[in-house]
Design a protein around this motif. Structure first.
Motif, PDB file in Angstrom:
ATOM      1  N   LEU A  80      11.598  23.131  72.922  1.00  0.00           N
ATOM      2  CA  LEU A  80      12.940  23.329  72.376  1.00  0.00           C
ATOM      3  C   LEU A  80      13.075  24.722  71.757  1.00  0.00           C
ATOM      4  N   LEU A  81      12.004  25.138  71.086  1.00  0.00           N
ATOM      5  CA  LEU A  81      12.002  26.464  70.459  1.00  0.00           C
ATOM      6  C   LEU A  81      12.179  27.544  71.522  1.00  0.00           C
ATOM      7  N   ASP A  82      11.406  27.409  72.616  1.00  0.00           N
ATOM      8  CA  ASP A  82      11.518  28.370  73.716  1.00  0.00           C
ATOM      9  C   ASP A  82      12.907  28.324  74.336  1.00  0.00           C
ATOM     10  N   LEU A  83      13.451  27.097  74.425  1.00  0.00           N
ATOM     11  CA  LEU A  83      14.761  26.936  75.049  1.00  0.00           C
ATOM     12  C   LEU A  83      15.814  27.708  74.267  1.00  0.00           C
ATOM     13  N   PHE A  84      15.740  27.625  72.926  1.00  0.00           N
ATOM     14  CA  PHE A  84      16.724  28.332  72.116  1.00  0.00           C
ATOM     15  C   PHE A  84      16.577  29.842  72.254  1.00  0.00           C
ATOM     16  N   GLN A  85      15.392  30.282  72.653  1.00  0.00           N
ATOM     17  CA  GLN A  85      15.208  31.711  72.926  1.00  0.00           C
ATOM     18  C   GLN A  85      15.487  32.008  74.394  1.00  0.00           C
ATOM     19  N   LEU A  86      16.077  31.025  75.070  1.00  0.00           N
ATOM     20  CA  LEU A  86      16.425  31.126  76.498  1.00  0.00           C
ATOM     21  C   LEU A  86      15.202  31.391  77.375  1.00  0.00           C
ATOM     22  N   ASP A  87      14.045  30.893  76.931  1.00  0.00           N
ATOM     23  CA  ASP A  87      12.840  31.038  77.722  1.00  0.00           C
ATOM     24  C   ASP A  87      12.485  29.665  78.293  1.00  0.00           C
ATOM     25  N   LEU A  88      12.565  29.537  79.618  1.00  0.00           N
ATOM     26  CA  LEU A  88      12.316  28.235  80.226  1.00  0.00           C
ATOM     27  C   LEU A  88      10.841  28.045  80.576  1.00  0.00           C
ATOM     28  N   GLY A  89      10.036  29.075  80.362  1.00  0.00           N
ATOM     29  CA  GLY A  89       8.599  28.921  80.582  1.00  0.00           C
ATOM     30  C   GLY A  89       8.184  29.068  82.029  1.00  0.00           C
ATOM     31  N   ARG A  90       6.971  28.616  82.295  1.00  0.00           N
ATOM     32  CA  ARG A  90       6.428  28.713  83.651  1.00  0.00           C
ATOM     33  C   ARG A  90       6.129  27.322  84.183  1.00  0.00           C
ATOM     34  N   SER A  91       6.206  27.198  85.492  1.00  0.00           N
ATOM     35  CA  SER A  91       5.893  25.922  86.128  1.00  0.00           C
ATOM     36  C   SER A  91       4.431  25.573  85.894  1.00  0.00           C
ATOM     37  N   LEU A  92       4.155  24.316  85.594  1.00  0.00           N
ATOM     38  CA  LEU A  92       2.766  23.913  85.365  1.00  0.00           C
ATOM     39  C   LEU A  92       1.984  23.924  86.669  1.00  0.00           C
ATOM     40  N   VAL A  93       2.684  23.725  87.790  1.00  0.00           N
ATOM     41  CA  VAL A  93       1.997  23.610  89.078  1.00  0.00           C
ATOM     42  C   VAL A  93       1.849  24.971  89.754  1.00  0.00           C
ATOM     43  N   THR A  94       2.947  25.713  89.855  1.00  0.00           N
ATOM     44  CA  THR A  94       2.872  26.961  90.611  1.00  0.00           C
ATOM     45  C   THR A  94       2.618  28.171  89.723  1.00  0.00           C
ATOM     46  N   SER A  95       2.724  28.007  88.407  1.00  0.00           N
ATOM     47  CA  SER A  95       2.563  29.098  87.437  1.00  0.00           C
ATOM     48  C   SER A  95       3.635  30.182  87.565  1.00  0.00           C
ATOM     49  N   TRP A 116       4.905  15.598  90.357  1.00  0.00           N
ATOM     50  CA  TRP A 116       3.776  16.382  89.866  1.00  0.00           C
ATOM     51  C   TRP A 116       3.752  16.511  88.360  1.00  0.00           C
ATOM     52  N   ARG A 117       4.652  15.824  87.679  1.00  0.00           N
ATOM     53  CA  ARG A 117       4.724  15.900  86.220  1.00  0.00           C
ATOM     54  C   ARG A 117       4.901  17.343  85.761  1.00  0.00           C
ATOM     55  N   ASP A 118       5.676  18.093  86.536  1.00  0.00           N
ATOM     56  CA  ASP A 118       5.910  19.493  86.183  1.00  0.00           C
ATOM     57  C   ASP A 118       7.059  19.519  85.179  1.00  0.00           C
ATOM     58  N   VAL A 119       6.735  19.229  83.912  1.00  0.00           N
ATOM     59  CA  VAL A 119       7.762  19.004  82.896  1.00  0.00           C
ATOM     60  C   VAL A 119       8.727  20.188  82.738  1.00  0.00           C
ATOM     61  N   PRO A 120       8.243  21.433  82.621  1.00  0.00           N
ATOM     62  CA  PRO A 120       9.208  22.531  82.443  1.00  0.00           C
ATOM     63  C   PRO A 120      10.215  22.624  83.594  1.00  0.00           C
ATOM     64  N   VAL A 121       9.745  22.458  84.839  1.00  0.00           N
ATOM     65  CA  VAL A 121      10.661  22.538  85.971  1.00  0.00           C
ATOM     66  C   VAL A 121      11.630  21.365  85.940  1.00  0.00           C
ATOM     67  N   LEU A 122      11.119  20.189  85.600  1.00  0.00           N
ATOM     68  CA  LEU A 122      11.975  19.007  85.542  1.00  0.00           C
ATOM     69  C   LEU A 122      13.039  19.179  84.466  1.00  0.00           C
ATOM     70  N   GLN A 123      12.610  19.633  83.292  1.00  0.00           N
ATOM     71  CA  GLN A 123      13.569  19.807  82.205  1.00  0.00           C
ATOM     72  C   GLN A 123      14.621  20.847  82.576  1.00  0.00           C
ATOM     73  N   ALA A 124      14.161  21.953  83.171  1.00  0.00           N
ATOM     74  CA  ALA A 124      15.108  23.005  83.524  1.00  0.00           C
ATOM     75  C   ALA A 124      16.063  22.519  84.612  1.00  0.00           C
ATOM     76  N   THR A 125      15.528  21.773  85.588  1.00  0.00           N
ATOM     77  CA  THR A 125      16.385  21.281  86.666  1.00  0.00           C
ATOM     78  C   THR A 125      17.435  20.323  86.110  1.00  0.00           C
ATOM     79  N   ALA A 126      16.972  19.398  85.281  1.00  0.00           N
ATOM     80  CA  ALA A 126      17.906  18.429  84.708  1.00  0.00           C
ATOM     81  C   ALA A 126      18.941  19.145  83.839  1.00  0.00           C
ATOM     82  N   LEU A 127      18.473  20.155  83.121  1.00  0.00           N
ATOM     83  CA  LEU A 127      19.365  20.933  82.266  1.00  0.00           C
ATOM     84  C   LEU A 127      20.444  21.621  83.096  1.00  0.00           C
TER      85      LEU A 127
END
Lengths: 515, 332
Positions: B91-106, B290-301
């Motif tokens: 959530l902290l990263d999200l507020f800084q508009l940083d969606l992070g990196r994919s856990l699977v593909t990096s 693949w439980r790629d949470v950051p990608v899932l969260q960003a996609t759903a978002l």
């Protein structure tokens, strides 16, 4: 009711459509004459050789130090020769002369060491299993110093995760941003996850291949792939399902090629379980299975029924043995011998307790749940009640770790590196393995594996291999169910296609255009 | 530039309404973003199996994964941190508009999701255009004489395209247009020709209901008093159609199309996979798998925000189309 009606209706309509379209031969469109078009189910999610590297060795963009030929024998790759010294703890790989990366920089021993060290640091790479102390560049060679003697190192270095990339392939975070290899083809364009274009590299040290350009397209649906194969929209199409295979066989201008894969579907079981610890029960379970009927119904090919642990394509590991067959009477007799007698409801029981077992499997390979239910039905016929749970594949190692696992149906690859010994030795590791035996060890197997790992001479080695497979057949710590076949539809435009059972490369350099 | 009259802008009811819509939807967007993120995170945690194992399998392939590889992934990604810490970091990263990196593909999530989003938007736009041309065209024609031959033909069309599942329709189109006639590539993503078949599959499937809604709306509007008045006052038929019938019927049709656009953006996994079209549906399925949470969260978002955006557009379009002024405050 509606859903029930809809499924067969859809299937009938689809079959009808395919049949109609098979009658008329689709007009082939003008294919680009210098481009080989490959389609397959494999999506590419990473440029990193330790992750999705197989696609780049298959497309002959990257090379490993050692590679394997069609018989699975070691062959020179980026290294021309290799030798061990000091009781197999020192290995030296001599690099080929005049090799150049696709960006024009020469292949140095330092660059090779860096790439190999990177692979060794990734836990999933088979190289991580090798007890490496240090890797050094020595002139035009690289040397490995090992903590313990190891003879499988050259075979492990055939694995795609050890492919050698140019230093410029990595960014400052050590992530692969570009695939700069040494193979006969270089990357022209990549659009992850589905398409790759390559072209002949001017830097290639060998003879220029006949095929100039190659495209690879990942296509998830087997129906789509079959249509591409028969309508001349691809020259080589991997992974067709039975309906698609029939369609290809009925079409002009395209043929099916296939090869047994070194993979076995098997029942992994907990040999420490109060019921399964009894070898008579394990044999009874094996005798209850009608493998041919299962292979025919699920894999659509009777010959894929496993008669022993490893498929006949791994000749060295496929000795003459009494084949595993179905014999329900013998199964019942063995169960009775172990104290399990038929109860009132048909389920066998001992001391008033019915024989109930739980089998885990996972849906990632669609044939596994289907086979699991077939096994359930077969065991019911001899009075064994089986609960099948289709779950996440990680539940199997988790069940192994906490000892709760009873039975699991898995598909195990036995030649991830060119020498099956590497996989066989992990599968039969005395401490057990996630995708191998559980709570089972046998001194005969341990001795044989140790002797093989220590480099027993060939005549003796054959005997050791036979011992391993024979003991496994008698003791059944793993119950083989079926083997696998991989296939490809190949256009008549292409000549010289061969299918590598180990899928090390797709041998594109060996292809020519038919005139 | 310095026009002093700008300081005393007279807020017309319509402009006020516009501001209200935008403020309302903006707030909604923000709320949805937080809610969806948290929900995604919680849902993934309740999925069966060891997430580290799944991620490792996604990265390296099933054959290479064992407990050790999974443990290495767990340590690398910090999956053994307490759940609330992981969520708070996201959530902290999200507020800084940083969606992070994919856990699977990096790879950066923004790049990944952006790529699939573009594919989805392209496909949805072309499909909707096809649905509108075929569906609204057929609907207007059918409404000219309710019960006439065109109307019956349109009804037959509606029934048949609704009855055929998209997967089968797609195969049918491939067999005819690609395999038999060789007009279009069967699969692919990139070339202009490769979008035609998936868009046709979705567009044709959708055109049935669009035709139905258009027809009913047009019939209803034509029977209304204001159209009869327009006809009585002697307005040419064409003008009646364009100015009164189409505009009023569109007030019904546009919200419906908005809903369909949302469906197109959300869930066309079957069609995407049939044609190897790279879209968000495909990305989302893989991320769950693949439980790629950051990608899932960003996609759903992104999906949630798109729904808010589509609804906003629909509101604005209706505001503009609807001739009836609403919420007019009575001036004293």
């Amino acid at each position: 009711m509606r859903a029930l009606l809809r499924t067969p209706l859809t299937a009938t309509l689809t079959a009808g459509l395919l049949a109609v379209s098979a009658c008329g031969s689709g007009p082939g469109r003008d294919a680009p004459s210098d481009t080989l078009r490959i389609a397959g189910p494999f999506e590419v999610h990473s440029l990193d050789p330790t992750a999705d590297g197989e696609i780049f060795t298959r497309l002959e963009v990257t090379e490993t130090l050692v590679t394997s030929d069609l018989e699975g024998e070691l062959a020179p790759g980026l290294a021309t020769e290799w030798a061990a010294a000091d009781g197999n703890t020192q290995w030296r790989f001599e690099l080929v002369d005049g090799a150049t990366f696709h960006d024009g920089t020469p292949v140095t021993a330092e660059a090779v060491v860096a790439a190999v060290e990177r692979a060794a640091a990734v836990e999933a790479s088979p190289l991580a299993e090798i007890p490496i102390e240090r890797i050094d560049a020595e002139g035009s060679a690289i040397t490995f110093e090992l903590e313990q003697p190891n003879l499988t190192l050259p075979a492990v270095l055939t694995h795609y995760s050890t492919a050698i990339l140019a230093p410029a392939s990595y960014d400052e975070r050590d992530q692969v941003t570009e695939v700069i290899g040494t193979g006969p083809y270089e990357i022209e364009d990549i659009e992850l996850p589905a398409s790759i274009r390559t072209t002949r590299s001017d830097e290639w040290r060998g003879e220029a291949p006949d095929v100039e350009n190659v495209t690879f397209q990942a296509v998830g649906r087997p129906e789509s792939r079959a249509l591409m194969a028969t309508s001349d929209q691809a020259d080589v199409v991997f992974g067709l399902e039975p309906a698609g295979r029939q369609r290809v066989e009925g079409s002009d201008g395209v043929r099916m090629e296939s090869s047994l894969q070194p993979r076995t579907i098997l029942l992994k079981l907990n040999a420490d379980h109060p019921v399964l610890g009894d070898v008579r029960v394990r044999r009874a379970l094996s005798l209850a299975l009608d493998r041919e009927a299962m292979a025919d119904a699920v894999l659509r090919e009777e010959e894929l029924a496993a008669t022993q642990l490893l498929p006949p394509s791994l000749t060295a590991w496929h000795p003459e043995l009494e084949p595993l067959t179905q014999d329900q009477d013998r199964a019942r007799a063995l169960l009775a011998e172990a104290g399990w007698t038929p109860g009132a409801d048909g389920t066998v029981q001992r001391d008033g307790e019915p024989l109930e077992l739980e089998l885990l499997t996972y849906p990632d390979r669609p044939e596994l749940p289907a086979l699991a239910t077939a096994i359930q039905a077969a065991l019911a016929e001899v009075g064994v009640r089986l609960d099948v749970e289709v779950t996440n594949s990680s539940e199997i190692p988790a069940g192994q770790a906490d000892g709760s696992l009873q039975l699991a149906l898995i598909a195990k690859h036995f030649a991830l590196v060119s020498d099956p010994l590497v996989d066989v030795s992990t599968v039969f590791a005395p401490e057990g393995n996630d995708w191998g035996v559980m709570n089972w060890r046998d001194p005969r197997v341990e001795t044989a594996i140790d002797a093989l790992l220590a480099g027993a001479p060939e005549a003796e080695a054959a005997r050791h291999r036979e011992t391993i497979v024979r003991v496994a057949q008698e003791e059944l710590p793993l119950i083989p169910v079926a083997w696998y076949r991989m296939n490809a539809a190949v256009s008549d435009r292409v000549e010289g296609f061969v299918m590598d059972p180990l899928e090390t490369t797709w041998r594109i350099t060996g292809l020519t255009w038919s005139s | 530039m310095a026009d002093h009259r700008a300081d005393v802008v007279v807020v017309t009811p319509r402009r006020k309404e516009l501001a209200r819509v935008l403020a309302h939807r903006g707030g909604q967007g923000l709320g949805v973003a937080v809610l969806v993120s948290v929900l995604c995170f919680l849902v993934v945690r309740t999925l069966p199996g060891d997430a580290a194992y799944r991620i490792a399998a996604g990265r390296y392939g099933y054959d290479l994964v064992d407990q050790e590889a999974a443990d290495a992934v767990r340590a690398e990604l910090g999956l053994d941190r307490p759940a609330w810490r992981q969520l708070a970091d996201w959530l902290l990263d999200l507020f800084q508009l940083d969606l992070g990196r994919s856990l699977v593909t990096s790879r950066p999530v923004v790049e990944e999701v952006g790529y699939y989003l573009l594919g989805t938007l392209q496909l949805a736009a072309v499909s909707l255009a096809i649905a509108i041309v075929i569906g609204a065209g057929a609907g207007v024609l059918a409404a000219r004489r309710p019960g006439g031959p065109m109307d019956r033909l349109a009804t037959a069309w509606v029934a048949s395209v609704r009855a055929v599942p998209p997967f089968l329709l797609g195969l049918l189109l491939v067999v005819v247009l690609s395999a038999q006639l060789g007009l279009l590539p069967a699969v692919g993503h990139g070339g202009a020709a490769s979008i035609v078949l998936p868009a046709l599959t979705l567009g044709i499937g959708l055109s049935g209901l669009v035709a139905r809604i258009t027809r009913d709306a047009v019939v209803e509007v034509r029977a209304s008093a204001y159209v009869q008045f327009a006809q009585t006052k002697g307005l040419p038929e064409r003008w009646v159609l364009v100015r009164h019938v189409v505009r009023n019927a569109a007030v019904v049709l546009v919200p419906y199309l908005g809903v369909q656009a949302v469906i197109l953006i959300e869930g066309v996994v079957v069609v995407e996979s049939l044609f190897s079209w790279q879209g968000l549906g495909h990305a989302m399925v893989h991320a769950v798998f693949w439980r790629d949470v950051p990608v899932l969260q960003a996609t759903a978002l992104v999906l949630a925000l798109l729904i808010v955006a589509v609804n906003t557009l629909v509101d604005l379009a209706v505001l503009w189309l609807d001739p009836r002024p609403r919420r007019l405050e009575v001036a004293a």
